[in-house]
Design a protein around this motif. Structure first.
Motif, PDB file in Angstrom:
ATOM      1  N   PRO A 267      -9.811 -14.900 -15.420  1.00  0.00           N
ATOM      2  CA  PRO A 267      -9.294 -13.598 -14.974  1.00  0.00           C
ATOM      3  C   PRO A 267      -9.455 -13.449 -13.467  1.00  0.00           C
ATOM      4  O   PRO A 267     -10.580 -13.414 -12.955  1.00  0.00           O
ATOM      5  N   ILE A 268      -8.339 -13.413 -12.753  1.00  0.00           N
ATOM      6  CA  ILE A 268      -8.418 -13.260 -11.300  1.00  0.00           C
ATOM      7  C   ILE A 268      -7.577 -12.070 -10.854  1.00  0.00           C
ATOM      8  O   ILE A 268      -6.632 -11.663 -11.531  1.00  0.00           O
ATOM      9  N   ALA A 269      -7.954 -11.534  -9.718  1.00  0.00           N
ATOM     10  CA  ALA A 269      -7.199 -10.448  -9.093  1.00  0.00           C
ATOM     11  C   ALA A 269      -6.973 -10.804  -7.638  1.00  0.00           C
ATOM     12  O   ALA A 269      -7.896 -11.246  -6.947  1.00  0.00           O
ATOM     13  N   VAL A 270      -5.749 -10.648  -7.188  1.00  0.00           N
ATOM     14  CA  VAL A 270      -5.435 -10.854  -5.776  1.00  0.00           C
ATOM     15  C   VAL A 270      -5.613  -9.515  -5.080  1.00  0.00           C
ATOM     16  O   VAL A 270      -4.964  -8.528  -5.425  1.00  0.00           O
ATOM     17  N   GLY A 271      -6.524  -9.479  -4.124  1.00  0.00           N
ATOM     18  CA  GLY A 271      -6.827  -8.230  -3.436  1.00  0.00           C
ATOM     19  C   GLY A 271      -8.245  -8.255  -2.910  1.00  0.00           C
ATOM     20  O   GLY A 271      -8.902  -9.310  -2.906  1.00  0.00           O
ATOM     21  N   SER A 272      -8.724  -7.104  -2.504  1.00  0.00           N
ATOM     22  CA  SER A 272     -10.073  -6.996  -1.949  1.00  0.00           C
ATOM     23  C   SER A 272     -11.039  -6.502  -3.011  1.00  0.00           C
ATOM     24  O   SER A 272     -10.719  -5.614  -3.802  1.00  0.00           O
ATOM     25  N   SER A 273     -12.243  -7.076  -3.020  1.00  0.00           N
ATOM     26  CA  SER A 273     -13.262  -6.668  -3.983  1.00  0.00           C
ATOM     27  C   SER A 273     -14.142  -5.548  -3.452  1.00  0.00           C
ATOM     28  O   SER A 273     -15.080  -5.130  -4.124  1.00  0.00           O
ATOM     29  N   SER A 274     -13.849  -5.053  -2.259  1.00  0.00           N
ATOM     30  CA  SER A 274     -14.673  -4.010  -1.648  1.00  0.00           C
ATOM     31  C   SER A 274     -14.569  -2.711  -2.437  1.00  0.00           C
ATOM     32  O   SER A 274     -13.708  -2.546  -3.308  1.00  0.00           O
TER      33      SER A 274
ATOM     34  N   VAL B 146      -6.801  -4.632 -16.826  1.00  0.00           N
ATOM     35  CA  VAL B 146      -6.632  -4.623 -15.366  1.00  0.00           C
ATOM     36  C   VAL B 146      -5.144  -4.625 -15.036  1.00  0.00           C
ATOM     37  O   VAL B 146      -4.357  -5.329 -15.671  1.00  0.00           O
ATOM     38  N   ARG B 147      -4.759  -3.826 -14.045  1.00  0.00           N
ATOM     39  CA  ARG B 147      -3.358  -3.697 -13.675  1.00  0.00           C
ATOM     40  C   ARG B 147      -3.195  -3.661 -12.155  1.00  0.00           C
ATOM     41  O   ARG B 147      -4.141  -3.356 -11.422  1.00  0.00           O
ATOM     42  N   SER B 148      -1.982  -3.931 -11.691  1.00  0.00           N
ATOM     43  CA  SER B 148      -1.669  -3.818 -10.270  1.00  0.00           C
ATOM     44  C   SER B 148      -1.881  -2.381  -9.808  1.00  0.00           C
ATOM     45  O   SER B 148      -1.677  -1.433 -10.579  1.00  0.00           O
ATOM     46  N   ALA B 149      -2.304  -2.237  -8.540  1.00  0.00           N
ATOM     47  CA  ALA B 149      -2.542  -0.938  -7.903  1.00  0.00           C
ATOM     48  C   ALA B 149      -3.804  -0.252  -8.417  1.00  0.00           C
ATOM     49  O   ALA B 149      -4.106   0.868  -8.007  1.00  0.00           O
ATOM     50  N   MET B 150      -4.558  -0.911  -9.269  1.00  0.00           N
ATOM     51  CA  MET B 150      -5.826  -0.358  -9.764  1.00  0.00           C
ATOM     52  C   MET B 150      -6.916  -0.577  -8.721  1.00  0.00           C
ATOM     53  O   MET B 150      -6.904  -1.584  -8.001  1.00  0.00           O
ATOM     54  N   SER B 151      -7.849   0.351  -8.604  1.00  0.00           N
ATOM     55  CA  SER B 151      -8.951   0.163  -7.665  1.00  0.00           C
ATOM     56  C   SER B 151      -9.817  -1.003  -8.133  1.00  0.00           C
ATOM     57  O   SER B 151      -9.967  -1.249  -9.339  1.00  0.00           O
ATOM     58  N   SER B 152     -10.397  -1.716  -7.180  1.00  0.00           N
ATOM     59  CA  SER B 152     -11.223  -2.876  -7.502  1.00  0.00           C
ATOM     60  C   SER B 152     -12.454  -2.478  -8.301  1.00  0.00           C
ATOM     61  O   SER B 152     -12.916  -3.239  -9.156  1.00  0.00           O
ATOM     62  N   VAL B 153     -12.971  -1.300  -8.038  1.00  0.00           N
ATOM     63  CA  VAL B 153     -14.150  -0.815  -8.768  1.00  0.00           C
ATOM     64  C   VAL B 153     -13.836  -0.688 -10.254  1.00  0.00           C
ATOM     65  O   VAL B 153     -14.609  -1.135 -11.111  1.00  0.00           O
ATOM     66  N   VAL B 154     -12.687  -0.101 -10.578  1.00  0.00           N
ATOM     67  CA  VAL B 154     -12.279   0.054 -11.976  1.00  0.00           C
ATOM     68  C   VAL B 154     -12.014  -1.313 -12.601  1.00  0.00           C
ATOM     69  O   VAL B 154     -12.390  -1.572 -13.750  1.00  0.00           O
ATOM     70  N   ALA B 155     -11.376  -2.201 -11.840  1.00  0.00           N
ATOM     71  CA  ALA B 155     -11.079  -3.542 -12.354  1.00  0.00           C
ATOM     72  C   ALA B 155     -12.352  -4.284 -12.733  1.00  0.00           C
ATOM     73  O   ALA B 155     -12.432  -4.921 -13.795  1.00  0.00           O
TER      74      ALA B 155
ATOM     75  N   ARG C  78     -13.446   0.027  -1.594  1.00  0.00           N
ATOM     76  CA  ARG C  78     -12.159   0.676  -1.393  1.00  0.00           C
ATOM     77  C   ARG C  78     -10.987  -0.253  -1.679  1.00  0.00           C
ATOM     78  O   ARG C  78      -9.846   0.059  -1.380  1.00  0.00           O
ATOM     79  N   GLY C  79     -11.270  -1.419  -2.240  1.00  0.00           N
ATOM     80  CA  GLY C  79     -10.227  -2.407  -2.476  1.00  0.00           C
ATOM     81  C   GLY C  79      -9.278  -2.005  -3.602  1.00  0.00           C
ATOM     82  O   GLY C  79      -9.586  -1.165  -4.449  1.00  0.00           O
ATOM     83  N   VAL C  80      -8.102  -2.642  -3.594  1.00  0.00           N
ATOM     84  CA  VAL C  80      -7.076  -2.392  -4.596  1.00  0.00           C
ATOM     85  C   VAL C  80      -6.540  -3.728  -5.099  1.00  0.00           C
ATOM     86  O   VAL C  80      -6.413  -4.683  -4.339  1.00  0.00           O
TER      87      VAL C  80
END
Length: 355
Positions: free
Chosen positions: A30-37, A54-63, A39-41
């Motif tokens: 399971p990978i996500a392209v984006g920032s893990s910070s 997990v979905r696109s445009a979801m906050s990294s915290v929720v993911a 405030r990341g998305v």
């Protein structure tokens, strides 16, 4: 009238699939392209991550909450653009009527084609096969006689699927379709339709045009036509840019006037550079502000001239910011967009490009 043969090709989890292809250690994970910070998305995610919700445009915290083992990968846009160019070249071997919707999807009109193939379904198979052979990536495709049906069909059997909607199947296909699956109907509109007892294509088809226009304005005509599988839009080779903008989510909330103006200045510079690169002219500037509690406001200003100089952009963006009461506010996002383009005064289909 000639019945068109339209294909919609949509790459499967494009950014994530490129990353898994280029890094074998990520395959099957399971990978996500984006920032893990904080405030990341999530820009996009693999199908392994989607199984967890997990979905696109979801906050990294929720993911991370949904999928604790998710792996975040920083985006490599130059690589994605290079692969997208490869795919576009494949399309061009089959037809010159190509309408890209984004970096990873496009409509193709293959009514007349370069491979002398009468079956659009066979062409879709050939295209998907070529994409896999040349890029190592899978694509899903929808085939039908108009753009609306082809677009929806491409999403029916993802990933790596092919769905064909023939003319004699169209009515039944649309009637059973949940309203959320209709192209152009978002969450808010779907909820409104539910309140009026519209849950699927059959319910929508049962409403008169005057009722739909009363409830949904200009979109009512679009919904009326879609419910009847009517879509006369042609595949257009060129699209008209409608807006140019930039926005930034900050690692820490902006709390002082100096911080807000300094960050706004950076966004103004970015927008100005994009305007120069695209030779874009717009009359309206819009400021977007999102607060720490996720509440959001926008403020706009339209001028008689054009936003073609940095000084003009800076003057009015700063003015909009200062006019907004923000004394005790904590800001997590700022955005600046130039719209109301010169092309808006001409006929033609337009596409908003978000940067």
């Amino acid at each position: 009238m000639i019945q068109r043969k339209i294909i919609h090709v949509d790459m499967d989890a494009f950014f994530a699939s490129v990353e898994q292809r280029d890094n074998p250690e990520l395959q099957g994970k399971p990978i996500a392209v984006g920032s893990s910070s904080e405030r990341g998305v999530v820009a996009t995610c693999s199908y392994e991550a989607r199984k967890f919700g997990v979905r696109s445009a979801m906050s990294s915290v929720v993911a991370k909450r949904l999928c604790p083992d998710i792996i975040f990968v920083r985006p490599r846009f130059e690589q994605y653009e290079a692969v997208s160019a490869q795919i576009m070249k494949i399309f061009q071997e089959f037809t010159d009527k190509i309408e890209p919707l984004s970096i990873d999807e496009a409509f193709l009109d293959v009514t007349e084609n370069f491979v002398q193939q009468s079956s659009a379904t066979e062409i879709a198979k050939l295209i998907r096969k070529r994409i896999l052979e040349e890029t190592g990536l899978t694509a899903s495709a929808g085939v039908s006689f108009n753009k609306f049906l082809a677009k929806i069909a491409s999403d029916m059997k993802k990933p790596n699927g092919l769905t064909v909607v023939r003319p004699e199947q169209a009515e039944a296909f649309v009637e059973q379709l949940p309203i959320e699956k209709f192209y152009g109907i978002g969450k808010v509109t779907a909820e409104k339709m539910h309140r009026y007892g519209i849950h699927n294509g059959k319910d929508l088809k049962g409403r008169e045009l005057h009722e739909l226009t009363r409830l949904f304005g200009k979109s009512g005509m679009f919904f009326f036509s879609m419910a009847r599988a009517i879509d006369e839009r042609e595949v257009k080779n060129s699209r008209v840019r409608k807006s140019v903008g930039a926005e930034q989510t900050f690692e820490k909330d902006l709390t002082t006037k100096f911080e807000r103006i300094a960050e706004l200045y950076k966004l103004e510079q970015e927008v100005f550079e994009r305007i120069k690169e695209s030779n874009f002219k717009g009359k309206t500037i819009t400021l977007k502000v999102k607060f720490h509690n996720f509440e959001q406001i926008t403020r706009s200003k339209t001028i008689n001239g054009w936003f073609t100089s940095f000084d003009t952009i800076h003057r009015y963006a700063k003015e909009l910011l200062l006019q907004t009461y923000l004394e005790d506010a904590k800001i997590r996002l700022l955005g600046v967009t130039i719209s109301n383009a010169e092309e808006d005064e001409k006929d033609g289909i337009q596409l908003t490009l978000n940067f």
